[in-house]
Design a protein around this motif. Structure first.
Motif, mmCIF file in Angstrom:
data_model
loop_
_atom_site.group_PDB
_atom_site.id
_atom_site.type_symbol
_atom_site.label_atom_id
_atom_site.label_comp_id
_atom_site.label_asym_id
_atom_site.label_seq_id
_atom_site.Cartn_x
_atom_site.Cartn_y
_atom_site.Cartn_z
ATOM 1 N N ILE A 90 67.552 30.886 70.961
ATOM 2 C CA ILE A 90 68.448 30.925 69.798
ATOM 3 C C ILE A 90 67.740 31.526 68.585
ATOM 4 O O ILE A 90 68.293 32.386 67.882
ATOM 5 C CB ILE A 90 68.989 29.511 69.485
ATOM 6 N N THR A 91 66.517 31.090 68.350
ATOM 7 C CA THR A 91 65.764 31.621 67.206
ATOM 8 C C THR A 91 65.494 33.117 67.361
ATOM 9 O O THR A 91 65.678 33.897 66.420
ATOM 10 C CB THR A 91 64.440 30.858 67.046
ATOM 11 N N ALA A 92 65.078 33.516 68.553
ATOM 12 C CA ALA A 92 64.816 34.944 68.792
ATOM 13 C C ALA A 92 66.094 35.758 68.704
ATOM 14 O O ALA A 92 66.092 36.879 68.166
ATOM 15 C CB ALA A 92 64.167 35.122 70.161
ATOM 16 N N PHE A 147 61.628 44.221 70.154
ATOM 17 C CA PHE A 147 61.532 42.773 69.995
ATOM 18 C C PHE A 147 62.327 42.054 71.071
ATOM 19 O O PHE A 147 61.855 41.064 71.651
ATOM 20 C CB PHE A 147 62.033 42.365 68.603
ATOM 21 N N LEU A 148 63.517 42.542 71.373
ATOM 22 C CA LEU A 148 64.346 41.938 72.411
ATOM 23 C C LEU A 148 63.656 42.020 73.771
ATOM 24 O O LEU A 148 63.636 41.035 74.524
ATOM 25 C CB LEU A 148 65.718 42.614 72.463
ATOM 26 N N VAL A 149 63.066 43.167 74.078
ATOM 27 C CA VAL A 149 62.354 43.316 75.351
ATOM 28 C C VAL A 149 61.154 42.368 75.400
ATOM 29 O O VAL A 149 60.901 41.720 76.423
ATOM 30 C CB VAL A 149 61.912 44.783 75.558
ATOM 31 N N PHE A 196 66.957 36.286 65.037
ATOM 32 C CA PHE A 196 66.075 37.275 64.424
ATOM 33 C C PHE A 196 66.399 38.680 64.926
ATOM 34 O O PHE A 196 66.401 39.644 64.153
ATOM 35 C CB PHE A 196 64.609 36.920 64.709
ATOM 36 N N TRP A 197 66.708 38.807 66.203
ATOM 37 C CA TRP A 197 67.084 40.109 66.764
ATOM 38 C C TRP A 197 68.354 40.617 66.101
ATOM 39 O O TRP A 197 68.451 41.799 65.753
ATOM 40 C CB TRP A 197 67.272 40.004 68.275
ATOM 41 N N MET A 198 69.362 39.735 65.938
ATOM 42 C CA MET A 198 70.598 40.157 65.285
ATOM 43 C C MET A 198 70.351 40.575 63.839
ATOM 44 O O MET A 198 70.946 41.535 63.349
ATOM 45 C CB MET A 198 71.643 39.037 65.320
#
Length: 159
Positions: free
Chosen positions: A110-112, A133-135, A115-117
């Motif tokens: 959820i945190t990642a 970052f998503l990868v 931050f990605w969004m």
């Protein structure tokens, strides 16, 4: 779910602790009774003047009886612990461990994701960084699963 799962885990672990405390309390009571019986039977062994050989034989017999009783007590003690652990606590501890891991993974995801969004929607010049970052986050979340799979395969080969 992130706030509720840890409390359920704590409740399950507290219940297991109470079960093990009850088992320990009963075991200590039985051990005290066994100690009293052993000490009182040892005191009864020295009644009247007899020959040295008879006294040694009675002493040896009482020691053997005490060892047999204590051996039976230890075996019964271990069997009762196994029944309490396998019947009530083992599954709860395993479920608690799994739920805590799930909770940690969900919190990180959820945190990642947030931050990605943020990177994806607000910083146009960093779209490539958002993808990287998503990868990276996906690789970090999948790495423990790959390690677990490899570890289980290697342990299955050893057996």
């Amino acid at each position: 779910a992130i706030l509720i799962l840890p409390f359920w885990c704590i409740l399950m672990l507290l219940w297991c602790k109470l079960q093990l405390d009850q088992w320990l309390e009963q075991s200590v009571k039985r051990l005290n009774l066994e100690l009293r019986e052993t000490l009182s039977s040892g005191a009864l062994c020295t009644v009247g003047p007899t020959s040295l050989g008879d006294a040694a034989g009675r002493e040896l017999g009482s020691v053997e009886q005490a060892i047999i009783r204590l051996g039976g007590f230890v075996a019964d003690h271990q069997d009762r612990f196994t029944r309490v652990w396998k019947g009530q606590c083992d599954s709860m501890v395993r479920a608690t461990t799994n739920l805590l891991w799930v909770n940690a993974v969900v919190a990180v995801a959820i945190t990642a994701g947030m931050f990605w969004m943020f990177l994806r929607n607000h910083l146009e010049e960093h779209r490539l960084l958002a993808t990287q970052f998503l990868v990276l986050v996906m690789a970090g979340l999948l790495a423990p699963l790959v390690y677990l799979f490899v570890w289980r395969r290697s342990s299955a080969r050893c057996q």
